[in-house]
Design an enzyme around this catalytic site. Structure first.
Site, PDB file in Angstrom:
ATOM      1  N   GLY A   1       0.872  -1.174   0.000  1.00  0.00           N
ATOM      2  CA  GLY A   1       0.000   0.000   0.000  1.00  0.00           C
ATOM      3  C   GLY A   1       0.901   1.213   0.000  1.00  0.00           C
ATOM      4  O   GLY A   1       2.127   1.095  -0.071  1.00  0.00           O
TER       5      GLY A   1
ATOM      6  N   GLY B   1       3.021   3.147   1.525  1.00  0.00           N
ATOM      7  CA  GLY B   1       3.744   3.117   2.799  1.00  0.00           C
ATOM      8  C   GLY B   1       4.547   4.381   3.033  1.00  0.00           C
ATOM      9  O   GLY B   1       5.036   4.629   4.139  1.00  0.00           O
ATOM     10  N   ARG B   2       4.709   5.164   1.976  1.00  0.00           N
ATOM     11  CA  ARG B   2       5.474   6.397   2.131  1.00  0.00           C
ATOM     12  C   ARG B   2       4.993   7.459   1.151  1.00  0.00           C
ATOM     13  O   ARG B   2       5.730   8.352   0.771  1.00  0.00           O
ATOM     14  CB  ARG B   2       6.942   6.130   1.891  1.00  0.00           C
TER      15      ARG B   2
ATOM     16  N   ASP C   1      10.370   3.695   7.315  1.00  0.00           N
ATOM     17  CA  ASP C   1      10.245   5.051   7.868  1.00  0.00           C
ATOM     18  C   ASP C   1       9.286   5.987   7.130  1.00  0.00           C
ATOM     19  O   ASP C   1       9.082   7.127   7.532  1.00  0.00           O
ATOM     20  CB  ASP C   1      11.636   5.702   7.952  1.00  0.00           C
ATOM     21  N   GLY C   2       8.742   5.516   6.024  1.00  0.00           N
ATOM     22  CA  GLY C   2       7.786   6.367   5.313  1.00  0.00           C
ATOM     23  C   GLY C   2       8.430   7.474   4.501  1.00  0.00           C
ATOM     24  O   GLY C   2       7.744   8.373   4.002  1.00  0.00           O
TER      25      GLY C   2
ATOM     26  N   ARG D   1       4.358  13.750  -7.801  1.00  0.00           N
ATOM     27  CA  ARG D   1       4.259  13.250  -9.166  1.00  0.00           C
ATOM     28  C   ARG D   1       2.811  13.293  -9.634  1.00  0.00           C
ATOM     29  O   ARG D   1       1.881  13.357  -8.836  1.00  0.00           O
ATOM     30  CB  ARG D   1       4.872  11.868  -9.290  1.00  0.00           C
TER      31      ARG D   1
ATOM     32  N   ASP E   1       2.622  -4.376  -8.418  1.00  0.00           N
ATOM     33  CA  ASP E   1       2.276  -3.129  -7.704  1.00  0.00           C
ATOM     34  C   ASP E   1       2.940  -1.926  -8.364  1.00  0.00           C
ATOM     35  O   ASP E   1       2.615  -0.786  -8.036  1.00  0.00           O
ATOM     36  CB  ASP E   1       2.663  -3.213  -6.220  1.00  0.00           C
ATOM     37  N   ASN E   2       3.867  -2.181  -9.265  1.00  0.00           N
ATOM     38  CA  ASN E   2       4.519  -1.075  -9.978  1.00  0.00           C
ATOM     39  C   ASN E   2       3.995  -0.930 -11.402  1.00  0.00           C
ATOM     40  O   ASN E   2       4.608  -0.248 -12.221  1.00  0.00           O
ATOM     41  CB  ASN E   2       6.038  -1.278 -10.000  1.00  0.00           C
TER      42      ASN E   2
ATOM     43  N   ASP F   1       6.593   4.086 -10.891  1.00  0.00           N
ATOM     44  CA  ASP F   1       7.382   3.585  -9.765  1.00  0.00           C
ATOM     45  C   ASP F   1       8.806   3.217 -10.215  1.00  0.00           C
ATOM     46  O   ASP F   1       9.118   2.058 -10.480  1.00  0.00           O
ATOM     47  CB  ASP F   1       6.708   2.379  -9.090  1.00  0.00           C
TER      48      ASP F   1
HETATM   49  P1  AMP Z   1       8.629   0.239  -3.836  1.00  0.00           P
HETATM   50  O1  AMP Z   1       9.841  -0.626  -3.711  1.00  0.00           O
HETATM   51  O2  AMP Z   1       8.916   1.719  -3.688  1.00  0.00           O
HETATM   52  O3  AMP Z   1       7.807  -0.054  -5.055  1.00  0.00           O
HETATM   53  O4  AMP Z   1       7.713  -0.105  -2.582  1.00  0.00           O
HETATM   54  C1  AMP Z   1       7.207  -1.391  -2.275  1.00  0.00           C
HETATM   55  C2  AMP Z   1       6.350  -1.292  -1.034  1.00  0.00           C
HETATM   56  O5  AMP Z   1       7.158  -0.893   0.091  1.00  0.00           O
HETATM   57  C3  AMP Z   1       5.231  -0.246  -1.115  1.00  0.00           C
HETATM   58  O6  AMP Z   1       4.139  -0.725  -0.359  1.00  0.00           O
HETATM   59  C4  AMP Z   1       5.854   0.959  -0.476  1.00  0.00           C
HETATM   60  O7  AMP Z   1       4.908   1.855   0.040  1.00  0.00           O
HETATM   61  C5  AMP Z   1       6.688   0.330   0.633  1.00  0.00           C
HETATM   62  N1  AMP Z   1       7.864   1.145   0.991  1.00  0.00           N
HETATM   63  C6  AMP Z   1       9.012   1.290   0.290  1.00  0.00           C
HETATM   64  N2  AMP Z   1       9.872   2.089   0.933  1.00  0.00           N
HETATM   65  C7  AMP Z   1       9.271   2.474   2.079  1.00  0.00           C
HETATM   66  C8  AMP Z   1       9.645   3.302   3.175  1.00  0.00           C
HETATM   67  N3  AMP Z   1      10.829   3.902   3.229  1.00  0.00           N
HETATM   68  N4  AMP Z   1       8.747   3.453   4.168  1.00  0.00           N
HETATM   69  C9  AMP Z   1       7.548   2.844   4.131  1.00  0.00           C
HETATM   70  N5  AMP Z   1       7.139   2.048   3.144  1.00  0.00           N
HETATM   71  C10 AMP Z   1       7.982   1.860   2.124  1.00  0.00           C
HETATM   72 MG    MG Z   2       6.241   0.537  -5.879  1.00  0.00          MG
END
Ligand code: AMP
Ligand code: MG
Length: 478
Positions: free
Chosen positions: A82, A84-85, A117-118, A168, A244-245, A254
């Site tokens: 979801g 997450g950040r 850490d979001g 974005r 998810d991307n 993403d």
């Molecule tokens: P991503 O690798 O950016 O496509 O993210 C994959 C998942 O990890 C998604 O649900 C993101 O929201 C979560 N996520 C990635 N980096 C962080 C972060 N630093 N803090 C919280 N959630 C993260």
């Molecule tokens: Mg992603």
């Protein structure tokens, strides 16, 4: 400016309401003014953006939400994903009636952050900014970058790094993983709401048709195939094609450890966390179809297996059609046919076996006249007899075309970029930006915004990388 919050309001059960959390000494370092004015957004200055993002009751953030989704990561289903950040701040409806999401990445923890850490780091937000704009200006569908913020807050990845934020823009942030999540968790009423919402706002042309789900899936298949054909033609490796991307709008989305090809290696892997090469350059077309199969599961309450199979079969045809069209344009060949396909394939084989820089050699090809004895391009190939045989075939093909050399060359230069986003240059931009100097960022962005032009001032951005610049490891953490 018309701000709307249709996702937050109409899919209230699918979101968490949250506002962005600022960073220590947050400051705006880039605003995409042309995109801002297309969207008719009023925030022109750095202060205006800070106020819009972080003041209480700002119209931009009053209804901001984190979205829930899941995704197949490296082939495995993960329901625990979801925003997450990131937060969907708001939607904007343009004067032409088009709807776009404004999404803030790096906005602080949400219920979907798990133990992270979001936040997002300056390195990855700069990489996303450059890549999304570079792709857009090459004509490859992509999310866009609107506004970049840096800060004095440090977060830890493999080392301590500056936290940053990126706004974005995209038609929506609906991912394959949104639909998959509500299907696999068997929340079929919510899945129905998501489809109803999609037909209302994003696939409205199909809403009143006899079989809207079939038309929607077919459109996603078509747009995904078109996007991936363009990645392959321009030498872009996304690197993390988890579902998810993947955007349902068929746009590049993403950005992680992506790369444009340097020396042409069809098996190139840009993601150092992918040693098996699931997401290697030449696996992208196949993975696109794998991902569409995963998405299609969410359509099974509405479509028969046979209907889905028929729709998925459109993928390969569309991808090959689009790819052939672009490759012919890149090689200056007008006609479709077996002879021209052979010329294109043999050219690619020569580039691969002699490890030539993919974009540079296509650009050099624009000025190559096979009927002349000009040796500059010829001399750079070790297997000269092979090159001569190929040039002979090319010259026959060109002779049958009703095009002058000047016309052919000018046309090719509109399809073979002079400036391509290079990881080693992106890294130089990042190193300077970490020191607070964004002048190289601005200059590179200007060059990448007109990739087919030639400016003496930007010659350094057109050069292929030196050897040390080809082996920069791109970390997956961002
Ligand atoms: P991503 O690798 O950016 O496509 O993210 C994959 C998942 O990890 C998604 O649900 C993101 O929201 C979560 N996520 C990635 N980096 C962080 C972060 N630093 N803090 C919280 N959630 C993260
Ligand atoms: Mg992603």
């Amino acid at each position: 400016m018309i701000l709307d919050h249709s996702y937050a309001n109409e899919l209230n059960e699918l979101v968490t309401h949250l506002t962005p959390q600022s960073l220590k000494n947050a400051r705006v370092v880039a605003i995409n003014q042309s995109l801002r004015s297309q969207l008719n957004l009023p925030w022109e200055t750095q202060d205006a953006w800070l106020e819009a993002l972080f003041s209480v009751n700002s119209p931009l953030t009053q209804h901001s939400v984190a979205q829930k989704y899941g995704g197949h990561q490296f082939g495995h289903w993960n329901p625990d994903l979801g925003d997450g950040r990131g937060l969907l701040l708001s939607e904007v409806v343009t004067p032409e009636g088009k709807r776009f999401d404004l999404h803030l990445k790096g906005s602080g923890p949400t219920p979907y952050s798990r133990f992270a850490d979001g936040r997002a780091v300056l390195r990855s937000t700069i990489r996303e900014y450059l890549a999304s704009e570079a792709l857009f200006h090459l004509g490859i569908p992509s999310s866009r970058a609107l506004c970049l913020l840096t800060s004095d807050e440090m977060v830890y990845r493999e080392k301590s790094e500056k936290a940053a934020m990126l706004i974005r823009v995209s038609q929506s942030h609906l991912r394959f993983g949104h639909f998959e999540y509500y299907f696999h968790s068997q929340q079929l009423e919510k899945l129905q709401s998501l489809f109803d919402y999609s037909f209302k706002y994003h696939f409205s042309e199909y809403a009143d048709q006899a079989n809207p789900h079939a038309l929607m899936l077919s459109k996603i298949v078509h747009d995904t195939a078109t996007m991936i054909a363009k990645w392959q033609a321009y030498g872009f490796n996304h690197g993390v094609m988890n579902t998810d991307n993947m955007s349902i709008h068929g746009i590049t989305f993403d950005f992680g450890p992506y790369a444009f090809l340097d020396d042409f290696d069809p098996r190139f892997i840009c993601n150092h966390s992918d040693p098996q090469g699931r997401y290697s350059f030449d696996n992208q077309p196949g993975i696109g179809l794998w991902n569409l199969n995963a998405l299609a599961m969410a359509f099974t309450p509405y479509l028969s297996r046979q209907e889905i199979t028929n729709i998925l079969q459109e993928y390969e045809q569309q991808l090959l059609k689009e790819y052939a069209k672009i490759m012919r344009a890149k090689c200056g060949l007008i006609e479709f046919g077996a002879h021209n396909s052979t010329i294109i394939n043999e050219w690619l084989d020569m580039l691969a076996s002699e490890k030539k820089d993919y974009s540079q050699y296509f650009r050099l090809l624009c000025d190559f006249d096979p009927t002349l004895k000009d040796t500059s391009l010829r001399d750079s190939f070790i297997d000269r007899p092979r090159f001569e045989r190929w040039a002979e075939g090319l010259s026959q093909s060109i002779a049958e075309q009703d095009w002058t050399n000047e016309q052919r060359s000018a046309s090719m230069k509109k399809h073979n970029p002079n400036y391509i986003l290079r990881n080693y240059l992106a890294q130089q931009v990042i190193d300077r930006a970490e020191e607070g100097d964004f002048s190289l960022f601005d200059a590179y962005l200007t060059a990448l915004s007109c990739p087919f032009n030639e400016h003496p001032e930007y010659a350094k951005f057109a050069a292929p990388p030196p050897d040390w610049g080809k082996k920069i490891e791109i970390s997956c953490s961002s």
